[in-house]
Design a protein around this motif. Structure first.
Motif, PDB file in Angstrom:
ATOM      1  N   VAL A 243     113.834 -33.522  98.896  1.00 38.12           N
ATOM      2  CA  VAL A 243     112.908 -33.508  97.761  1.00 38.12           C
ATOM      3  C   VAL A 243     113.369 -34.504  96.694  1.00 38.12           C
ATOM      4  CG1 VAL A 243     112.015 -32.103  95.862  1.00 38.12           C
ATOM      5  CG2 VAL A 243     112.119 -31.147  98.174  1.00 38.12           C
ATOM      6  N   SER A 244     114.681 -34.598  96.477  1.00 41.27           N
ATOM      7  CA  SER A 244     115.213 -35.548  95.502  1.00 41.27           C
ATOM      8  C   SER A 244     114.893 -36.981  95.913  1.00 41.27           C
ATOM      9  CB  SER A 244     116.726 -35.353  95.375  1.00 41.27           C
ATOM     10  OG  SER A 244     117.268 -36.233  94.423  1.00 41.27           O
TER      11      SER A 244
ATOM     12  N   LYS B 201     117.226 -29.643 102.261  1.00 43.13           N
ATOM     13  CA  LYS B 201     115.855 -29.612 101.720  1.00 43.13           C
ATOM     14  C   LYS B 201     115.843 -30.159 100.294  1.00 43.13           C
ATOM     15  CE  LYS B 201     111.466 -28.373 101.753  1.00 43.13           C
ATOM     16  NZ  LYS B 201     111.092 -26.962 101.943  1.00 43.13           N
ATOM     17  N   ARG B 202     116.827 -29.766  99.473  1.00 42.73           N
ATOM     18  CA  ARG B 202     116.883 -30.270  98.091  1.00 42.73           C
ATOM     19  C   ARG B 202     117.144 -31.773  98.068  1.00 42.73           C
ATOM     20  NH1 ARG B 202     119.933 -25.493  97.270  1.00 42.73           N
ATOM     21  NH2 ARG B 202     121.874 -26.701  97.266  1.00 42.73           N
ATOM     22  N   GLU B 203     117.992 -32.246  98.952  1.00 40.73           N
ATOM     23  CA  GLU B 203     118.258 -33.688  99.031  1.00 40.73           C
ATOM     24  C   GLU B 203     116.992 -34.457  99.421  1.00 40.73           C
ATOM     25  OE1 GLU B 203     121.885 -35.539  99.060  1.00 40.73           O
ATOM     26  OE2 GLU B 203     121.269 -34.257  97.417  1.00 40.73           O
TER      27      GLU B 203
ATOM     28  N   THR C 213     105.259 -33.573  96.335  1.00 39.43           N
ATOM     29  CA  THR C 213     106.179 -34.411  95.562  1.00 39.43           C
ATOM     30  C   THR C 213     105.617 -35.807  95.346  1.00 39.43           C
ATOM     31  OG1 THR C 213     108.031 -33.196  96.555  1.00 39.43           O
ATOM     32  CG2 THR C 213     108.553 -35.227  95.395  1.00 39.43           C
TER      33      THR C 213
ATOM     34  N   ASP D 190     119.392 -25.377 102.888  1.00 44.23           N
ATOM     35  CA  ASP D 190     118.913 -25.471 101.503  1.00 44.23           C
ATOM     36  C   ASP D 190     119.346 -26.782 100.867  1.00 44.23           C
ATOM     37  OD1 ASP D 190     117.748 -22.995 101.760  1.00 44.23           O
ATOM     38  OD2 ASP D 190     119.432 -21.910 100.870  1.00 44.23           O
TER      39      ASP D 190
ATOM     40  N   HIS E 277     105.817 -30.137 101.133  1.00 43.89           N
ATOM     41  CA  HIS E 277     106.581 -30.652  99.986  1.00 43.89           C
ATOM     42  C   HIS E 277     106.452 -32.171  99.859  1.00 43.89           C
ATOM     43  CE1 HIS E 277     109.246 -31.057 103.434  1.00 43.89           C
ATOM     44  NE2 HIS E 277     109.953 -31.946 102.767  1.00 43.89           N
TER      45      HIS E 277
ATOM     46  N   SER F 154     120.894 -35.613 104.518  1.00 44.90           N
ATOM     47  CA  SER F 154     119.898 -34.730 105.131  1.00 44.90           C
ATOM     48  C   SER F 154     119.587 -35.245 106.536  1.00 44.90           C
ATOM     49  CB  SER F 154     118.631 -34.683 104.276  1.00 44.90           C
ATOM     50  OG  SER F 154     117.728 -33.714 104.758  1.00 44.90           O
TER      51      SER F 154
END
Length: 472
Positions: free
Chosen positions: A311-312, A307-309, A40, A304, A36, A290
């Motif tokens: 990627v953000s 992981k979203r934090e 990204t 989850d 990722h 994170s």
């Protein structure tokens, strides 16, 4: 007997090999997938390097021809102590890591670059480990560069750091790594803030050095550990230095998988409670929660969410990378506005001084009266009457008392005298750069056009030559 010993040795080596192989398998199994990060940050994509280089060259020409002449004529660098070099114009975006000691700054850099378990990873540990300002940048091969060499290299943007002394240069180190991400961005890892250590004990002006990097950073990560949320004098000083740079600040609550979800919510609230008096803005900085390291999250945690934090945060970093040219143009334009205001103010001080002087006047007493009470002579109010000057852009009035204490007022010419037939007037050129040339360059990049010479610059747009010696 010898045969039995040989068999035993063979079996021991076999067991050792199996054990090492199992340890490697276990280590591989607990490492997180980092695909990722590649996706990204778009590390596999190629960039149109030609257009980017042409735009930088055009930006550099505008600065040298239109902004720097006024900057030098009125000694702007002595007021702001910020002189823009060619290395700073062409430099990559800078990402700065700040925060208390042992919160995971160096580990985060290792993770983003995939340096863990490599010979050139940044050293990490539970104790304060980073005592230097470490600049991680791109190079053809892996090598370390001493701070003295970095400051002496005019092609880089670090030559102004010499003013902080040799003791600091010994605490500055550069690391070059052939990495795709470092082709687009430069990371700076800083020594952790230790509340019980005074600045003088470091042997160099730590806060001043931090301010130098803060002024040049495109993105500032302030990293915290859930177990180290105490705010002391050093951290308060850091956030005072960050005032005005709130749009570049990102707060990171690292090592979040060390806590259960309920405890993490309490720590998140405690962090905002601690930072609220230090960040006095309507919209607080973005906070990422994170664990930024290469290993799997602890079980029974909000995987989850983490992981979203992550990627953000990567998307935030990628936006800074992709907008680096636009940000550079905006930075040069903002610098040009400040230089223009400084030139107008010095011109007004010089004009007021000449108007007040008479044959029997004492020059020192006359100018002391002007510089001590500029409002009496409408110095700053007259500048506000000029077009495109905001009262929020005006510098501190007391700064000019110190400025003219070093630079006598009679050593400056008025703007009306800063003209030549071939070169034009300084004020005309800087106003053209601010209102026309830099916005045009920005729009050409946004529209995807080639950032070459404008038609007006090539032909003059049919304008009649002006008498530059005539007073306006």
């Amino acid at each position: 007997m010898k045969g039995i010993i040989s068999i035993c040795c063979f079996l021991s080596l076999l067991v050792l090999a199996i054990t090492e192989e199992e340890e490697e398998d276990v280590l591989t199994s607990i490492l997180r997938d980092r695909s990722h990060i590649e996706e990204t940050l778009r590390l596999a994509s190629e960039e149109p390097a030609g257009d980017y280089a042409a735009a930088l060259q055009r930006l550099r020409k505008i600065y040298h021809s239109s902004i720097k002449p006024m900057e030098q004529a009125y000694k702007y660098s002595e007021l702001r102590q910020h002189e823009i070099s060619d290395g700073e114009i062409t430099s990559k975006p800078m990402v700065l890591f700040l925060g208390p000691w042992s919160v995971g700054k160096s580990t985060m850099v290792n993770y983003l670059l995939g340096l863990q378990d490599s010979p050139y990873q940044l050293y990490t540990g539970a104790e304060p480990t980073t005592s230097e300002f470490t600049v991680i940048m791109h190079g053809e091969k892996v090598r370390s560069i001493e701070g003295i060499v970095m400051a002496a290299d005019s092609s880089r943007s670090f030559s102004p750091l010499e003013k902080f002394g040799q003791n600091f240069l010994e605490k500055l180190v550069g690391i070059e790594i052939p990495h795709k991400l470092l082709e687009r961005v430069t990371f700076v890892d800083t020594p952790g803030i230790i509340e019980n250590r005074k600045q003088q004990e470091r042997g160099y002006p730590f806060n001043d050095v931090c301010q130098w990097f803060i002024d040049r950073a495109d993105l500032i990560f302030v990293v915290f550990d859930p177990t180290k949320l105490d705010v002391g004098l050093e951290l308060e000083m850091l956030f005072r230095q960050l005032k005005g740079r709130e749009s570049q600040i990102r707060i990171i609550l690292n090592k979040a998988d060390n806590l259960a979800t309920q405890d993490l919510m309490r720590v998140y609230g405690a962090l905002f409670w601690s930072l609220a008096p230090l960040i006095n803005v309507t919209e607080p900085p973005r906070v990422y929660v994170s664990s930024f390291w290469p290993y799997e999250y602890a079980p029974d945690t909000s995987r989850d969410l983490f992981k979203r934090e992550e990627v953000s945060l990567l998307e935030d970093l990628n936006q800074v990378i992709e907008n680096r040219l636009e940000n550079k143009i905006a930075f040069i334009r903002q610098h040009g506005i400040r230089v223009r205001i400084h030139g107008l103010l010095v011109d007004r001080y010089v004009q007021t001084f000449k108007d007040k002087m008479s044959f029997f006047s004492d020059p020192e007493l006359v100018f002391k009266e002007i510089v001590d009470d500029p409002d009496k002579f409408y110095i700053f109010k007259s500048i506000l009457a000029k077009t495109n000057v905001s009262k929020f852009d005006l510098p501190n009035r007391d700064a000019y008392r110190d400025f003219f204490g070093i630079n006598p007022v009679n050593s400056f010419k008025q703007l009306s005298a800063q003209c030549s037939y071939m070169g034009g007037c300084l004020l005309d050129k800087i106003e053209k750069a601010i209102t026309n040339e830099l916005p045009s360059l920005l729009s050409s990049i946004s529209s995807g056009k080639s950032p070459g010479l404008s038609s007006c610059e090539a032909t003059g747009c049919g304008e009649k030559p002006k008498n530059r010696y005539r007073r306006h």
